[in-house]
Design an enzyme around this catalytic site. Structure first.
Site, PDB file in Angstrom:
ATOM      1  N   THR A  59      44.389  46.278  43.879  1.00  0.00           N
ATOM      2  CA  THR A  59      44.243  47.151  42.488  1.00  0.00           C
ATOM      3  C   THR A  59      45.570  47.613  42.218  1.00  0.00           C
ATOM      4  O   THR A  59      46.631  47.875  42.996  1.00  0.00           O
ATOM      5  CB  THR A  59      43.259  48.368  42.926  1.00  0.00           C
ATOM      6  OG1 THR A  59      43.446  49.470  42.084  1.00  0.00           O
ATOM      7  CG2 THR A  59      43.721  48.962  44.361  1.00  0.00           C
ATOM      8  N   TYR A  62      41.198  56.146  47.711  1.00  0.00           N
ATOM      9  CA  TYR A  62      40.948  54.693  47.093  1.00  0.00           C
ATOM     10  C   TYR A  62      42.137  53.902  47.399  1.00  0.00           C
ATOM     11  O   TYR A  62      42.352  52.825  47.927  1.00  0.00           O
ATOM     12  CB  TYR A  62      40.291  54.776  45.682  1.00  0.00           C
ATOM     13  CG  TYR A  62      40.098  53.269  45.223  1.00  0.00           C
ATOM     14  CD1 TYR A  62      39.304  52.352  45.600  1.00  0.00           C
ATOM     15  CD2 TYR A  62      41.127  52.798  44.092  1.00  0.00           C
ATOM     16  CE1 TYR A  62      38.990  51.142  45.041  1.00  0.00           C
ATOM     17  CE2 TYR A  62      40.910  51.659  43.601  1.00  0.00           C
ATOM     18  CZ  TYR A  62      39.966  50.652  43.939  1.00  0.00           C
ATOM     19  OH  TYR A  62      39.950  49.395  43.355  1.00  0.00           O
TER      20      TYR A  62
HETATM   21  N1  LIG Z   1      36.465  48.235  38.990  1.00  0.00           N
HETATM   22  C1  LIG Z   1      37.781  48.508  38.946  1.00  0.00           C
HETATM   23  O1  LIG Z   1      38.056  49.022  37.756  1.00  0.00           O
HETATM   24  C2  LIG Z   1      38.869  47.656  39.510  1.00  0.00           C
HETATM   25  C3  LIG Z   1      40.172  47.816  39.259  1.00  0.00           C
HETATM   26  C4  LIG Z   1      41.320  47.115  40.182  1.00  0.00           C
HETATM   27  C5  LIG Z   1      40.843  46.481  41.302  1.00  0.00           C
HETATM   28  N2  LIG Z   1      39.585  46.494  41.593  1.00  0.00           N
HETATM   29  C6  LIG Z   1      39.210  45.604  42.748  1.00  0.00           C
HETATM   30  O2  LIG Z   1      38.180  44.385  42.451  1.00  0.00           O
HETATM   31  C7  LIG Z   1      37.328  44.087  43.207  1.00  0.00           C
HETATM   32  C8  LIG Z   1      36.022  44.057  42.943  1.00  0.00           C
HETATM   33  O3  LIG Z   1      35.808  45.416  42.106  1.00  0.00           O
HETATM   34  P1  LIG Z   1      34.229  45.446  41.617  1.00  0.00           P
HETATM   35  O4  LIG Z   1      34.464  46.468  40.267  1.00  0.00           O
HETATM   36  O5  LIG Z   1      33.572  44.069  41.303  1.00  0.00           O
HETATM   37  O6  LIG Z   1      33.445  46.221  42.506  1.00  0.00           O
HETATM   38  P2  LIG Z   1      31.881  46.650  42.755  1.00  0.00           P
HETATM   39  O7  LIG Z   1      31.076  46.159  41.507  1.00  0.00           O
HETATM   40  O8  LIG Z   1      31.892  48.090  43.362  1.00  0.00           O
HETATM   41  O9  LIG Z   1      31.563  45.600  43.908  1.00  0.00           O
HETATM   42  C9  LIG Z   1      31.808  45.773  45.248  1.00  0.00           C
HETATM   43  C10 LIG Z   1      30.884  45.292  46.010  1.00  0.00           C
HETATM   44  O10 LIG Z   1      30.778  45.284  47.343  1.00  0.00           O
HETATM   45  C11 LIG Z   1      29.859  45.652  48.068  1.00  0.00           C
HETATM   46  N3  LIG Z   1      30.096  46.493  49.315  1.00  0.00           N
HETATM   47  C12 LIG Z   1      30.524  47.766  49.507  1.00  0.00           C
HETATM   48  N4  LIG Z   1      30.569  48.022  50.685  1.00  0.00           N
HETATM   49  C13 LIG Z   1      30.327  46.705  51.584  1.00  0.00           C
HETATM   50  C14 LIG Z   1      30.414  46.533  52.831  1.00  0.00           C
HETATM   51  N5  LIG Z   1      30.519  47.318  53.845  1.00  0.00           N
HETATM   52  N6  LIG Z   1      29.952  44.998  53.151  1.00  0.00           N
HETATM   53  C15 LIG Z   1      29.845  44.348  52.192  1.00  0.00           C
HETATM   54  N7  LIG Z   1      29.779  44.386  50.867  1.00  0.00           N
HETATM   55  C16 LIG Z   1      30.083  45.542  50.545  1.00  0.00           C
HETATM   56  C17 LIG Z   1      29.178  46.797  47.060  1.00  0.00           C
HETATM   57  O11 LIG Z   1      27.887  46.992  47.471  1.00  0.00           O
HETATM   58  P3  LIG Z   1      27.244  48.356  46.972  1.00  0.00           P
HETATM   59  O12 LIG Z   1      27.258  48.250  45.570  1.00  0.00           O
HETATM   60  O13 LIG Z   1      25.912  48.074  47.467  1.00  0.00           O
HETATM   61  O14 LIG Z   1      28.030  49.374  47.646  1.00  0.00           O
HETATM   62  C18 LIG Z   1      29.358  45.624  45.678  1.00  0.00           C
HETATM   63  O15 LIG Z   1      28.207  45.014  45.649  1.00  0.00           O
HETATM   64  C19 LIG Z   1      37.545  45.286  44.397  1.00  0.00           C
HETATM   65  O16 LIG Z   1      38.421  44.850  45.505  1.00  0.00           O
HETATM   66  C20 LIG Z   1      38.131  46.548  43.717  1.00  0.00           C
HETATM   67  O17 LIG Z   1      39.008  47.370  44.656  1.00  0.00           O
HETATM   68  C21 LIG Z   1      38.465  47.114  40.872  1.00  0.00           C
END
Ligand SMILES: NC(=O)c1ccc[n+]([C@@H]2O[C@H](COP(=O)([O-])OP(=O)(O)OC[C@H]3O[C@@H](n4cnc5c(N)ncnc54)[C@H](OP(=O)(O)O)[C@@H]3O)[C@@H](O)[C@H]2O)c1
Length: 294
Positions: free
Chosen positions: A101, A125
């Site tokens: 991120t 985070y």
């Molecule tokens: N969203 C943003 O704006 C953003 C910005 C920069 C970087 N990123 C990075 O991009 C990546 C994807 O983000 P995203 O927005 O797609 O995230 P997301 O929608 O929150 O998806 C993350 C997934 O990981 C699952 N998860 C959480 N804890 C877990 C565990 N212990 N074991 C297995 N699975 C688990 C979550 O399940 P639950 O929903 O049941 O918890 C969810 O399905 C991440 O690495 C994030 O840090 C995101």
């Protein structure tokens, strides 16, 4: 070639699974509650049983404000689970693609961040994600870490959906105008990650390490919100047409966010031929998909 995708139900993970399935990949997508990657035994068993040629980790604790009060869980998912994956992959010589991120930066720069810029996260985070990245670098040579920013997609909760919902409920919207970054769609990022996957499958000469990938163009949250409203009103009756700019000081949140987190994406273009997409074009496509279902 078998690909294991963790966090497969998330906004990015589900898009990777969708695109990879369309491309005919042999893949296994896993997520909570069946597969908790904070548990080393779960990760080891998954990798032993499935025998992937590549692991792509899209799982994370992504609720930036909640992470301030749920520090232990944020560290378990963002740091410890990344270590579990790195160790399991290293034992079997499996490459790992991991997502990081822009929140690892402090936002004090005035020009787009390079991969080599020092990290200085401001939030739980950001700190936990930076620690996860370090675990991977320290324990697995064959890794690609892709930092992204301001991610949104058709699945899951995100800023775009929140703005459309609020604009249909309220006449006035106030959004911070002094934080700048690069909006990125899950579809564009998934496509970039699958291009990297193909390169890993087909070439022995990968430059492992850290890369940046985000939408092209730098905007404030306020400019982003106004563009969302302007596009969404072609599909929906909205109560709010204008978004008012406010300073960060008028919208206090538990987590401190970087004031500027644009990232330079030259390295991913040079190494993998991955191009950025203009943020407005990608927003237009995503809003169309969100609001028409097609
Ligand atoms: N969203 C943003 O704006 C953003 C910005 C920069 C970087 N990123 C990075 O991009 C990546 C994807 O983000 P995203 O927005 O797609 O995230 P997301 O929608 O929150 O998806 C993350 C997934 O990981 C699952 N998860 C959480 N804890 C877990 C565990 N212990 N074991 C297995 N699975 C688990 C979550 O399940 P639950 O929903 O049941 O918890 C969810 O399905 C991440 O690495 C994030 O840090 C995101």
């Amino acid at each position: 070639m078998k690909m294991l995708i963790t966090g497969a139900n998330g906004q990015l993970g589900s898009e990777i699974v969708r695109q990879a399935t369309d491309m005919g990949y042999d893949l296994l997508g896993v997520d909570l509650p069946e597969h908790d990657i904070t548990q080393p035994e779960t990760v080891n068993r998954l990798i032993q049983d499935y025998g992937p040629s590549l692991v792509l980790n899209a799982a994370a604790f992504t609720q930036v404000d909640l992470a301030e009060s749920q520090e232990k869980l944020a560290w378990a998912v963002n740091a410890d689970a990344a270590l579990n994956l790195a160790l399991a992959c290293s034992g079997q010589d499996i490459p790992l693609i991991h997502i990081s991120t822009d929140f690892v930066f402090d936002g004090k720069k005035k020009t787009p961040y390079l991969e080599s810029d020092p990290v200085a996260p401001l939030s739980v985070y950001g700190k936990s994600k930076a620690a996860g990245d370090d675990h991977i670098r320290d324990n697995l040579e064959n890794h690609v870490i892709v930092r992204t920013s301001w991610l949104y997609g058709v699945q899951g909760n995100n800023f775009v959906k929140t703005m459309i919902r609020l604009a249909s409920e309220r006449e006035t919207l106030n959004v911070v105008a002094d934080q700048f970054g690069c909006p990125t769609t899950a579809a564009d990022l998934a496509n970039a990650l699958l291009t990297i996957s193909r390169a890993i499958f087909s070439s022995p000469d990968i430059r492992w390490g850290t890369y940046h990938y985000c939408g092209q163009g730098i905007v404030s949250w306020h400019q982003f919100a106004q563009a969302i409203i302007d596009m969404a009103k072609k599909y929906r009756d909205l109560k709010a047409n204008q978004v008012n700019p406010i300073p960060t000081s008028a919208y206090p949140t538990p987590a401190i966010r970087p004031a500027y987190s644009a990232m330079n994406c030259d390295r991913i273009l040079k190494q993998f031929g991955v191009h950025q997409h203009p943020w407005k074009d990608s927003l237009k496509q995503t809003i169309h998909q969100m609001l028409t279902g097609s």
